[in-house]
Design an enzyme around this catalytic site. Structure first.
Site, PDB file in Angstrom:
ATOM      1  N   ASP A  13       0.828  -1.205   0.000  1.00 29.45           N
ATOM      2  CA  ASP A  13       0.000   0.000   0.000  1.00 29.45           C
ATOM      3  C   ASP A  13       0.867   1.261   0.000  1.00 29.45           C
ATOM      4  OD1 ASP A  13      -2.306  -1.598   0.048  1.00 29.45           O
ATOM      5  OD2 ASP A  13      -2.060  -1.884   2.194  1.00 29.45           O
ATOM      6  N   HIS A  43      -4.381  -1.153  -6.913  1.00 27.88           N
ATOM      7  CA  HIS A  43      -3.439  -0.096  -7.271  1.00 27.88           C
ATOM      8  C   HIS A  43      -4.211   1.116  -7.750  1.00 27.88           C
ATOM      9  CE1 HIS A  43      -0.163  -3.354  -7.986  1.00 27.88           C
ATOM     10  NE2 HIS A  43      -0.459  -3.183  -6.728  1.00 27.88           N
TER      11      HIS A  43
HETATM   12  P1  IMP Z   1      -5.026 -12.444   1.096  1.00 32.38           P
HETATM   13  O1  IMP Z   1      -3.781 -12.573   0.297  1.00 32.38           O
HETATM   14  O2  IMP Z   1      -6.076 -11.598   0.439  1.00 32.38           O
HETATM   15  O3  IMP Z   1      -5.580 -13.762   1.587  1.00 32.38           O
HETATM   16  O4  IMP Z   1      -4.633 -11.652   2.434  1.00 32.38           O
HETATM   17  C1  IMP Z   1      -3.649 -12.139   3.303  1.00 32.38           C
HETATM   18  C2  IMP Z   1      -2.990 -10.996   4.050  1.00 32.38           C
HETATM   19  O5  IMP Z   1      -2.283 -10.172   3.129  1.00 32.38           O
HETATM   20  C3  IMP Z   1      -3.971 -10.082   4.783  1.00 32.38           C
HETATM   21  O6  IMP Z   1      -3.371  -9.573   5.958  1.00 32.38           O
HETATM   22  C4  IMP Z   1      -4.189  -8.961   3.785  1.00 32.38           C
HETATM   23  O7  IMP Z   1      -4.627  -7.773   4.398  1.00 32.38           O
HETATM   24  C5  IMP Z   1      -2.789  -8.834   3.190  1.00 32.38           C
HETATM   25  N1  IMP Z   1      -2.851  -8.284   1.838  1.00 32.38           N
HETATM   26  C6  IMP Z   1      -3.379  -8.877   0.753  1.00 32.38           C
HETATM   27  N2  IMP Z   1      -3.290  -8.049  -0.317  1.00 32.38           N
HETATM   28  C7  IMP Z   1      -2.700  -6.920   0.104  1.00 32.38           C
HETATM   29  C8  IMP Z   1      -2.320  -5.692  -0.534  1.00 32.38           C
HETATM   30  O8  IMP Z   1      -2.500  -5.465  -1.717  1.00 32.38           O
HETATM   31  N3  IMP Z   1      -1.733  -4.769   0.257  1.00 32.38           N
HETATM   32  C9  IMP Z   1      -1.472  -4.992   1.549  1.00 32.38           C
HETATM   33  N4  IMP Z   1      -1.792  -6.104   2.195  1.00 32.38           N
HETATM   34  C10 IMP Z   1      -2.410  -7.069   1.484  1.00 32.38           C
END
Ligand code: IMP
Ligand code: MG
Length: 335
Positions: A13, A43
C-alpha cells in the site's frame, strides 16, 4: 534496456502501481507486466483531485499511451475484473494475459469469505486469489487458455517479456509487499499466498534473470499494514485521524493500520532480500506535511532530506524518486 522490477519493502500500500507508471514513462517502456499473487492488490493513482484510476488486475503502466500491458503466468486472474478493467480503460488493443495464468472463479471468492481462519485470523481480502493459487498447486485450476472471454488477449507473456527486455525496457509491477511474503515473512500465518520479492516477481513473469537490469524498492515513509499481524510502533486509529493520515484499502475499504515510522532493521532485511538498485520514497507528505505537493528537487525539507539519508544508508541504494502528494505529478525525479 532490460527489465526493471518494482517491489514494496514492507507491507505494501505504498504506491507501487504509481511508481511503476512513473518508471514506464521515465524509461519509455514498451511493456509493463503485472507480477504478484492475484487481484488481492489494489493499485490506484490520482490524475487530478477528482479523477482516479484504480486497478486490481492490470498494471498501471497503461497510463503511458504506447505501452503494452500484460499479466504474468504466475498471477491469478479473475476474468470479470480483467474484462472490466480492459473495457473501462479501453485497453483492447494493448493488453495481454499469459495463457497459463490460474483462474479465480466466484467459488474461490466464496470459499475465502466462508473460511473463518482466513477471514478472522489472517484478515484476507477475500479476492479468491489464495484459493485459486491453492487449486493451481493441487493441479485442478482452470487456466486463462480455458476461458472464452480471455481468448482475444492470450499470449506467451514470458516470451514477450524476455524478447522485449533484450531490445527495450520492460517494467514489472509486483503486488503487496516483502513482509506479507508466504515463505519469507517472520509472521506466518499473517501473510499472503506467495512471495512478493524481486525474485518472486521475476518468476511470476518467467523472466530470465540475466534480463533484469534494475530493481526499484518502494519504501513508505509512514508504513501501514492491513489485516492481522505485528506492526512495530503501531499508532492508534485516533492518532491516525488526528494526524490526518487515514487511508482505506482499495479492495476492502478497511482503515489501514499505521506505524510511527520505518522499522529500520526490517528495511535492512528487505534490502538484503530484494537487492534494490533504486529506492522510491513515497507518502513523504504523511511524514512531513510541509512537503505536501512539492514538485521541485530543490524544495525538499530538512526532515525529508534526513529521512532520505537514513533510507539510503540502511538500504545501500539511492533514493531516486520522492512522492510528496496524491497526484501523479507529485513524484519528483531525483536522478
Ligand atoms: P489475502 O492474500 O487476500 O488472503 O490476504 C492475506 C494478508 O495479506 C492479509 O493480511 C491482507 O490484508 C494482506 N494483503 C493482501 N493483499 C494486500 C495488498 O494489496 N496490500 C497490503 N496487504 C495485502
Ligand atoms: Mg507467484
Amino acid at each position: 534496456m532490460g527489465a526493471i522490477i518494482v517491489v514494496d519493502a514492507l507491507w505494501g500500500d505504498s504506491g507501487k502501481g504509481k511508481v511503476a507508471a512513473f518508471l514506464t514513462q521515465r524509461e519509455n517502456a514498451t511493456l509493463c507486466v503485472r507480477a504478484g499473487i492475484g487481484t488481492n492488490a489494489g493499485h490506484s493513482v490520482y490524475l487530478t483531485a477528482e479523477e482516479s484510476i484504480r486497478t486490481r488486475q492490470l498494471p498501471l503502466g497503461f497510463l503511458h499511451p504506447t505501452t503494452v500491458v500484460a499479466v504474468g503466468s504466475g498471477v491469478a486472474v479473475d476474468p470479470r475484473i480483467f474484462n472490466d478493467e480492459v473495457t473501462r480503460y479501453h485497453l483492447q488493443e494493448r493488453v495481454k494475459v499469459d495463457y497459463r495464468c490460474p483462474i479465480i472463479t466466484p467459488e474461490h471468492i466464496q470459499r475465502e469469505r466462508d473460511n473463518t481462519h482466513l477471514v478472522q485470523t489472517v484478515g484476507t481480502t477475500a479476492s479468491g486469489s489464495g484459493m485459486a493459487q491453492a487449486d493451481f498447486a493441487l493441479r485442478k485450476a482452470q487456466q486463462a487458455k480455458d476461458v472464452d472471454v480471455l481468448k482475444p488477449y492470450l499470449a506467451d507473456v514470458a516470451q514477450l517479456a524476455n524478447e522485449q527486455a533484450s531490445v527495450n525496457t520492460v517494467v514489472v509491477e509486483s503486488s503487496q509487499g516483502t513482509y506479507p511474503s508466504l515463505a519469507l515473512s517472520p509472521d506466518y500465518p499473517y501473510v499472503t499466498s506467495g512471495n512478493c520479492t524481486v525474485a518472486a516477481a521475476v518468476d511470476d513473469v518467467g523472466l530470465n534473470w540475466r534480463k533484469v537490469s534494475g530493481a526499484v524498492m518502494v519504501v513508505k515513509a509512514v508504513p501501514s499494514r492491513v489485516g492481522a499481524g505485528p506492526l512495530p510502533g503501531e499508532i492508534s486509529p485516533d492518532e491516525i485521524r488526528r494526524r490526518g493520515i487515514a487511508e482505506y484499502g482499495v479492495v476492502t475499504g478497511r482503515l489501514r493500520r499505521k506505524a510511527e515510522g520505518i522499522p529500520w532493521d526490517m528495511l535492512r532485511y528487505a534490502a538484503m532480500l530484494n537487492g534494490p538498485t533504486e529506492i522510491a520514497l513515497t507518502f513523504c507528505d504523511h511524514y512531513d506535511p510541509q512537503i505536501t505537493g512539492v514538485t521541485g528537487a530543490d524544495q525538499l525539507t530538512p526532515a525529508i532530506k534526513a529521512l532520505i539519508a537514513k533510507v539510503e544508508q540502511t538500504t545501500e541504494a539511492p533514493v531516486t524518486i520522492v512522492e510528496t502528494g496524491k497526484l501523479f505529478e507529485h513524484m519528483i525525479d531525483l536522478r
